[in-house]
Design a protein around this motif. Sequence first.
Motif, PDB file in Angstrom:
ATOM      1  N   THR A  20       0.848  -1.190   0.000  1.00  0.00           N
ATOM      2  CA  THR A  20       0.000   0.000   0.000  1.00  0.00           C
ATOM      3  C   THR A  20       0.883   1.239   0.000  1.00  0.00           C
ATOM      4  O   THR A  20       2.052   1.182   0.395  1.00  0.00           O
ATOM      5  CB  THR A  20      -0.941   0.014   1.220  1.00  0.00           C
ATOM      6  N   SER A  60      -2.681  -8.837   3.945  1.00  0.00           N
ATOM      7  CA  SER A  60      -3.034  -7.590   3.262  1.00  0.00           C
ATOM      8  C   SER A  60      -2.734  -6.380   4.142  1.00  0.00           C
ATOM      9  O   SER A  60      -2.685  -6.490   5.369  1.00  0.00           O
ATOM     10  CB  SER A  60      -4.516  -7.605   2.889  1.00  0.00           C
ATOM     11  N   LEU A  62      -3.363  -1.821   4.244  1.00  0.00           N
ATOM     12  CA  LEU A  62      -3.867  -0.594   3.640  1.00  0.00           C
ATOM     13  C   LEU A  62      -3.522   0.588   4.529  1.00  0.00           C
ATOM     14  O   LEU A  62      -3.281   0.443   5.726  1.00  0.00           O
ATOM     15  CB  LEU A  62      -5.378  -0.655   3.394  1.00  0.00           C
ATOM     16  N   CYS A  63      -3.506   1.750   3.920  1.00  0.00           N
ATOM     17  CA  CYS A  63      -3.337   2.999   4.651  1.00  0.00           C
ATOM     18  C   CYS A  63      -4.696   3.688   4.693  1.00  0.00           C
ATOM     19  O   CYS A  63      -5.271   4.015   3.649  1.00  0.00           O
ATOM     20  CB  CYS A  63      -2.302   3.890   3.970  1.00  0.00           C
ATOM     21  N   THR A 188     -10.785  -4.466  -7.339  1.00  0.00           N
ATOM     22  CA  THR A 188     -10.479  -3.057  -7.110  1.00  0.00           C
ATOM     23  C   THR A 188     -11.495  -2.175  -7.818  1.00  0.00           C
ATOM     24  O   THR A 188     -12.151  -2.602  -8.780  1.00  0.00           O
ATOM     25  CB  THR A 188      -9.049  -2.722  -7.585  1.00  0.00           C
ATOM     26  N   ALA A 272       0.829  -1.875  -5.678  1.00  0.00           N
ATOM     27  CA  ALA A 272       0.235  -0.586  -5.303  1.00  0.00           C
ATOM     28  C   ALA A 272       0.856   0.497  -6.165  1.00  0.00           C
ATOM     29  O   ALA A 272       1.987   0.368  -6.650  1.00  0.00           O
ATOM     30  CB  ALA A 272       0.468  -0.284  -3.823  1.00  0.00           C
TER      31      ALA A 272
END
Length: 294
Positions: A20, A60, A62-63, A188, A272
């Motif tokens: 990410t 996984s 994410l930000c 996505t 990413a």
Amino acid sequence: MPIIKEFTLPHPNSGPYGMTLGQDGSMWFTEQEGNRIGRITADGDIREFPLPTANAGVSSILCAADGTLWFTEYKAGKIGKMTMDGRLVEYDVPTEDAGPYGLAEGPDGAIWFTEITGNKIGNIRAAGEITEYELPEPGAFPSFITAGPDGALWITLNQGNAIGRMAIDGTLTTYPLPHQQSGPVVITHGPDGALWFVEIMGNRIGRITTSGAITEYPLPTEGARPHAIIAGQHGDLWFTEWSANRIGRITLQGDISEYPIPTDHAEPHGLALGPDGSVWFAEECNKIGRLTHE
């Protein structure tokens, strides 16, 4: 012509997997085998943060909008949260052996995640409160999840051979895929307002509109086993080809290009988009790759 550069991780057998973009402009990634969260800058400087739980199976990452990093711990059954200076907390998923895997920030501000072996979809609030929704079909194997443009969460049901749409109240609608045993994995939000996904077994890139209309595009390389997909900067999408050792690009019209990775048997997984539009990807061969247009 795109150029690919690779950076070797400090520890052998780290097993980088998910990626990410952080709000600090660096790329953050998970190390499934190394049991760490990693950070790499544009010039290749790497810093790593070990997890407190041994053999967590971190997957996984994410930000979130507030800058915090969230990640799933598949083997440990936990959801992790970390600040960019390394302060870390873990939350136990209520269901035993849930196998939390994919995750996404929802329109409600919660972090939503899939439970591969628990056959549920969960969400977690900033304070750690977790809510779970059981899927109606046993063994659907919910894998990855993304926020759609319609205020819902969209999910790949890997063994259910379908794409799911879950409203934030937990209501689920499923859309069966046209071909059997397609094996949808990462999904996505595309630049055209549709949801795009990869079919690791079907060797296709799929597209589904918010009304449920599905289009599929076969890959030119047989047995490529596409794994992850992200939207690019120019009305296109990028994806990894795990078995074919390539990075792929698909336009909204379905035109596909493929670019070989310099290291043989790199096994690319998550990817990413960098702040400059470059495509970063995790290689199970213990490297991080970057594809740029020059």
